[in-house]
Design a protein around this motif. Structure first.
Motif, PDB file in Angstrom:
ATOM      1  N   GLY A  94      63.872  -4.980  18.405  1.00 44.21           N
ATOM      2  CA  GLY A  94      63.725  -4.502  17.032  1.00 44.21           C
ATOM      3  C   GLY A  94      64.720  -3.437  16.629  1.00 44.21           C
ATOM      4  O   GLY A  94      64.436  -2.625  15.755  1.00 44.21           O
ATOM      5  N   CYS A  95      65.903  -3.446  17.210  1.00 47.95           N
ATOM      6  CA  CYS A  95      66.913  -2.428  16.867  1.00 47.95           C
ATOM      7  C   CYS A  95      67.567  -2.683  15.512  1.00 47.95           C
ATOM      8  O   CYS A  95      68.164  -1.785  14.932  1.00 47.95           O
ATOM      9  CB  CYS A  95      67.970  -2.343  17.963  1.00 47.95           C
ATOM     10  N   MET A  96      67.490  -3.900  15.021  1.00 48.00           N
ATOM     11  CA  MET A  96      68.006  -4.319  13.713  1.00 48.00           C
ATOM     12  C   MET A  96      69.532  -4.303  13.620  1.00 48.00           C
ATOM     13  O   MET A  96      70.089  -4.358  12.525  1.00 48.00           O
ATOM     14  CB  MET A  96      67.419  -3.490  12.560  1.00 48.00           C
ATOM     15  N   MET A  97      70.224  -4.247  14.744  1.00 49.38           N
ATOM     16  CA  MET A  97      71.689  -4.306  14.704  1.00 49.38           C
ATOM     17  C   MET A  97      72.148  -5.632  14.106  1.00 49.38           C
ATOM     18  O   MET A  97      73.091  -5.667  13.315  1.00 49.38           O
ATOM     19  CB  MET A  97      72.274  -4.125  16.114  1.00 49.38           C
ATOM     20  N   CYS A  98      71.477  -6.732  14.460  1.00 47.37           N
ATOM     21  CA  CYS A  98      71.853  -8.042  13.927  1.00 47.37           C
ATOM     22  C   CYS A  98      71.673  -8.087  12.412  1.00 47.37           C
ATOM     23  O   CYS A  98      72.483  -8.679  11.694  1.00 47.37           O
ATOM     24  CB  CYS A  98      71.055  -9.146  14.604  1.00 47.37           C
ATOM     25  N   VAL A  99      70.635  -7.426  11.918  1.00 44.58           N
ATOM     26  CA  VAL A  99      70.383  -7.368  10.474  1.00 44.58           C
ATOM     27  C   VAL A  99      71.530  -6.644   9.785  1.00 44.58           C
ATOM     28  O   VAL A  99      72.015  -7.071   8.740  1.00 44.58           O
ATOM     29  CB  VAL A  99      69.036  -6.660  10.185  1.00 44.58           C
ATOM     30  N   MET A 100      71.992  -5.575  10.394  1.00 42.19           N
ATOM     31  CA  MET A 100      73.059  -4.771   9.793  1.00 42.19           C
ATOM     32  C   MET A 100      74.403  -5.491   9.753  1.00 42.19           C
ATOM     33  O   MET A 100      75.182  -5.286   8.833  1.00 42.19           O
ATOM     34  CB  MET A 100      73.202  -3.450  10.544  1.00 42.19           C
ATOM     35  N   VAL A 101      74.688  -6.334  10.749  1.00 46.64           N
ATOM     36  CA  VAL A 101      76.009  -6.963  10.803  1.00 46.64           C
ATOM     37  C   VAL A 101      76.064  -8.359  10.190  1.00 46.64           C
ATOM     38  O   VAL A 101      77.145  -8.890   9.982  1.00 46.64           O
ATOM     39  CB  VAL A 101      76.564  -7.024  12.252  1.00 46.64           C
ATOM     40  N   CYS A 102      74.922  -8.944   9.868  1.00 47.57           N
ATOM     41  CA  CYS A 102      74.920 -10.288   9.289  1.00 47.57           C
ATOM     42  C   CYS A 102      75.621 -10.268   7.927  1.00 47.57           C
ATOM     43  O   CYS A 102      75.170  -9.577   7.007  1.00 47.57           O
ATOM     44  CB  CYS A 102      73.497 -10.819   9.140  1.00 47.57           C
ATOM     45  N   PRO A 103      76.721 -11.003   7.789  1.00 48.46           N
ATOM     46  CA  PRO A 103      77.457 -10.967   6.520  1.00 48.46           C
ATOM     47  C   PRO A 103      76.714 -11.617   5.355  1.00 48.46           C
ATOM     48  O   PRO A 103      77.090 -11.420   4.204  1.00 48.46           O
ATOM     49  CB  PRO A 103      78.751 -11.733   6.833  1.00 48.46           C
ATOM     50  N   TYR A 104      75.660 -12.376   5.637  1.00 46.83           N
ATOM     51  CA  TYR A 104      74.925 -13.066   4.578  1.00 46.83           C
ATOM     52  C   TYR A 104      73.559 -12.444   4.299  1.00 46.83           C
ATOM     53  O   TYR A 104      72.866 -12.857   3.376  1.00 46.83           O
ATOM     54  CB  TYR A 104      74.756 -14.554   4.926  1.00 46.83           C
ATOM     55  N   GLY A 105      73.149 -11.484   5.102  1.00 50.81           N
ATOM     56  CA  GLY A 105      71.864 -10.824   4.896  1.00 50.81           C
ATOM     57  C   GLY A 105      70.684 -11.743   5.098  1.00 50.81           C
ATOM     58  O   GLY A 105      69.675 -11.630   4.406  1.00 50.81           O
ATOM     59  N   VAL A 106      70.790 -12.663   6.044  1.00 49.85           N
ATOM     60  CA  VAL A 106      69.734 -13.660   6.216  1.00 49.85           C
ATOM     61  C   VAL A 106      68.940 -13.504   7.519  1.00 49.85           C
ATOM     62  O   VAL A 106      68.167 -14.381   7.864  1.00 49.85           O
ATOM     63  CB  VAL A 106      70.297 -15.094   6.114  1.00 49.85           C
ATOM     64  N   ILE A 107      69.133 -12.407   8.189  1.00 51.42           N
ATOM     65  CA  ILE A 107      68.284 -12.118   9.343  1.00 51.42           C
ATOM     66  C   ILE A 107      67.252 -11.117   8.846  1.00 51.42           C
ATOM     67  O   ILE A 107      67.598 -10.067   8.309  1.00 51.42           O
ATOM     68  CB  ILE A 107      69.089 -11.554  10.526  1.00 51.42           C
ATOM     69  N   ALA A 108      65.993 -11.457   8.974  1.00 51.38           N
ATOM     70  CA  ALA A 108      64.926 -10.654   8.389  1.00 51.38           C
ATOM     71  C   ALA A 108      64.091  -9.972   9.463  1.00 51.38           C
ATOM     72  O   ALA A 108      63.903 -10.507  10.555  1.00 51.38           O
ATOM     73  CB  ALA A 108      64.020 -11.527   7.537  1.00 51.38           C
ATOM     74  N   GLU A 109      63.583  -8.816   9.113  1.00 53.29           N
ATOM     75  CA  GLU A 109      62.667  -8.108  10.003  1.00 53.29           C
ATOM     76  C   GLU A 109      61.264  -8.693   9.842  1.00 53.29           C
ATOM     77  O   GLU A 109      60.839  -8.996   8.727  1.00 53.29           O
ATOM     78  CB  GLU A 109      62.639  -6.622   9.659  1.00 53.29           C
ATOM     79  N   ILE A 110      60.582  -8.844  10.950  1.00 49.00           N
ATOM     80  CA  ILE A 110      59.154  -9.175  10.922  1.00 49.00           C
ATOM     81  C   ILE A 110      58.446  -7.847  11.163  1.00 49.00           C
ATOM     82  O   ILE A 110      58.305  -7.407  12.306  1.00 49.00           O
ATOM     83  CB  ILE A 110      58.771 -10.200  12.005  1.00 49.00           C
ATOM     84  N   PRO A 111      58.043  -7.159  10.094  1.00 48.74           N
ATOM     85  CA  PRO A 111      57.530  -5.789  10.235  1.00 48.74           C
ATOM     86  C   PRO A 111      56.317  -5.653  11.145  1.00 48.74           C
ATOM     87  O   PRO A 111      56.196  -4.672  11.865  1.00 48.74           O
ATOM     88  CB  PRO A 111      57.165  -5.390   8.797  1.00 48.74           C
ATOM     89  N   SER A 112      55.452  -6.639  11.133  1.00 50.73           N
ATOM     90  CA  SER A 112      54.222  -6.522  11.920  1.00 50.73           C
ATOM     91  C   SER A 112      54.479  -6.443  13.424  1.00 50.73           C
ATOM     92  O   SER A 112      53.682  -5.861  14.155  1.00 50.73           O
ATOM     93  CB  SER A 112      53.284  -7.695  11.619  1.00 50.73           C
ATOM     94  N   ILE A 113      55.601  -7.000  13.880  1.00 54.24           N
ATOM     95  CA  ILE A 113      55.901  -6.946  15.317  1.00 54.24           C
ATOM     96  C   ILE A 113      57.239  -6.276  15.606  1.00 54.24           C
ATOM     97  O   ILE A 113      57.680  -6.228  16.739  1.00 54.24           O
ATOM     98  CB  ILE A 113      55.854  -8.346  15.969  1.00 54.24           C
ATOM     99  N   ARG A 114      57.871  -5.755  14.552  1.00 54.68           N
ATOM    100  CA  ARG A 114      59.167  -5.052  14.662  1.00 54.68           C
ATOM    101  C   ARG A 114      60.183  -5.864  15.459  1.00 54.68           C
ATOM    102  O   ARG A 114      60.791  -5.416  16.413  1.00 54.68           O
ATOM    103  CB  ARG A 114      58.956  -3.673  15.271  1.00 54.68           C
ATOM    104  N   GLN A 115      60.349  -7.113  15.020  1.00 53.82           N
ATOM    105  CA  GLN A 115      61.353  -8.009  15.578  1.00 53.82           C
ATOM    106  C   GLN A 115      62.042  -8.707  14.414  1.00 53.82           C
ATOM    107  O   GLN A 115      61.712  -8.451  13.270  1.00 53.82           O
ATOM    108  CB  GLN A 115      60.718  -9.031  16.530  1.00 53.82           C
ATOM    109  N   VAL A 116      62.985  -9.595  14.738  1.00 50.00           N
ATOM    110  CA  VAL A 116      63.720 -10.280  13.683  1.00 50.00           C
ATOM    111  C   VAL A 116      63.447 -11.782  13.702  1.00 50.00           C
ATOM    112  O   VAL A 116      63.020 -12.336  14.720  1.00 50.00           O
ATOM    113  CB  VAL A 116      65.241 -10.035  13.783  1.00 50.00           C
ATOM    114  N   ALA A 117      63.712 -12.392  12.565  1.00 50.13           N
ATOM    115  CA  ALA A 117      63.599 -13.842  12.423  1.00 50.13           C
ATOM    116  C   ALA A 117      64.826 -14.343  11.693  1.00 50.13           C
ATOM    117  O   ALA A 117      65.343 -13.670  10.798  1.00 50.13           O
ATOM    118  CB  ALA A 117      62.343 -14.204  11.634  1.00 50.13           C
ATOM    119  N   LYS A 118      65.302 -15.499  12.078  1.00 52.26           N
ATOM    120  CA  LYS A 118      66.430 -16.139  11.404  1.00 52.26           C
ATOM    121  C   LYS A 118      66.234 -17.639  11.464  1.00 52.26           C
ATOM    122  O   LYS A 118      65.418 -18.135  12.236  1.00 52.26           O
ATOM    123  CB  LYS A 118      67.767 -15.733  12.027  1.00 52.26           C
TER     124      LYS A 118
END
Length: 164
Positions: A94-118
């Motif tokens: 859940g560091c969200m580094m992938c969210v920050m670098v995605c050029p399309y903004g399509v990696i989303a946080e799943i807040p309930s488990i503090r992980q990502v989904a794509k």
């Protein structure tokens, strides 16, 4: 390899693709049961609009894969068999580094488990991804790039025939 590609001129902005995606990634796989799940399912496609035009966006499976390079835990990986970038939920911190670098903004946080989904292209389905099947106007297509570009050229020629 087939890709999910979009014809923005056909997109109504109805968000049927978003709903179908979320349901396909729910535990129950049905709309009404998904709404009752303790953790609401997460969509992996996003329909953006500027009021006049709509465009569905999902993971573009970038060749340079900035999300994979930025992932400190190794959760973002390129699956050798499918050649798709996938998230290993067991490794995601859940560091969200992938969210920050995605050029399309399509990696989303799943807040309930503090992980990502794509987008995973619904690999568990034997046919089209859920978003493609749900699109009422066929703005989303699951095709080879060459087939998509060829159909675009044909559509342009048809449009030009109507102009004359």
């Amino acid at each position: 390899m087939r890709h999910i590609l979009a014809r923005s001129e056909l997109c109504l902005g109805c968000k049927s693709c978003e709903l179908a995606c979320a349901v396909a990634h729910s535990t129950s796989k049905t709309l009404f049961q998904a709404l009752a799940e303790p953790k609401l399912p997460q969509k992996r496609i996003f329909v953006e609009s500027n009021g006049e035009q709509n465009f569905p966006l999902q993971c573009r499976q970038c060749l340079d894969s900035p999300c994979v390079h930025a992932c400190m835990s190794g959760a973002m990986q390129i699956d050798i068999k499918t050649e798709l970038i996938q998230v290993d939920s067991q490794k995601c911190v859940g560091c969200m580094m992938c969210v920050m670098v995605c050029p399309y903004g399509v990696i989303a946080e799943i807040p309930s488990i503090r992980q990502v989904a794509k987008c995973d292209r619904c690999l568990d389905l034997d046919y089209n991804p859920a978003c493609v099947s749900a699109c009422p106007t066929k703005a989303l297509q699951f095709v080879e790039v060459q087939e998509f570009t060829h159909s675009g050229r044909r559509a342009f020629l048809e449009l030009m025939k109507g102009v004359n």
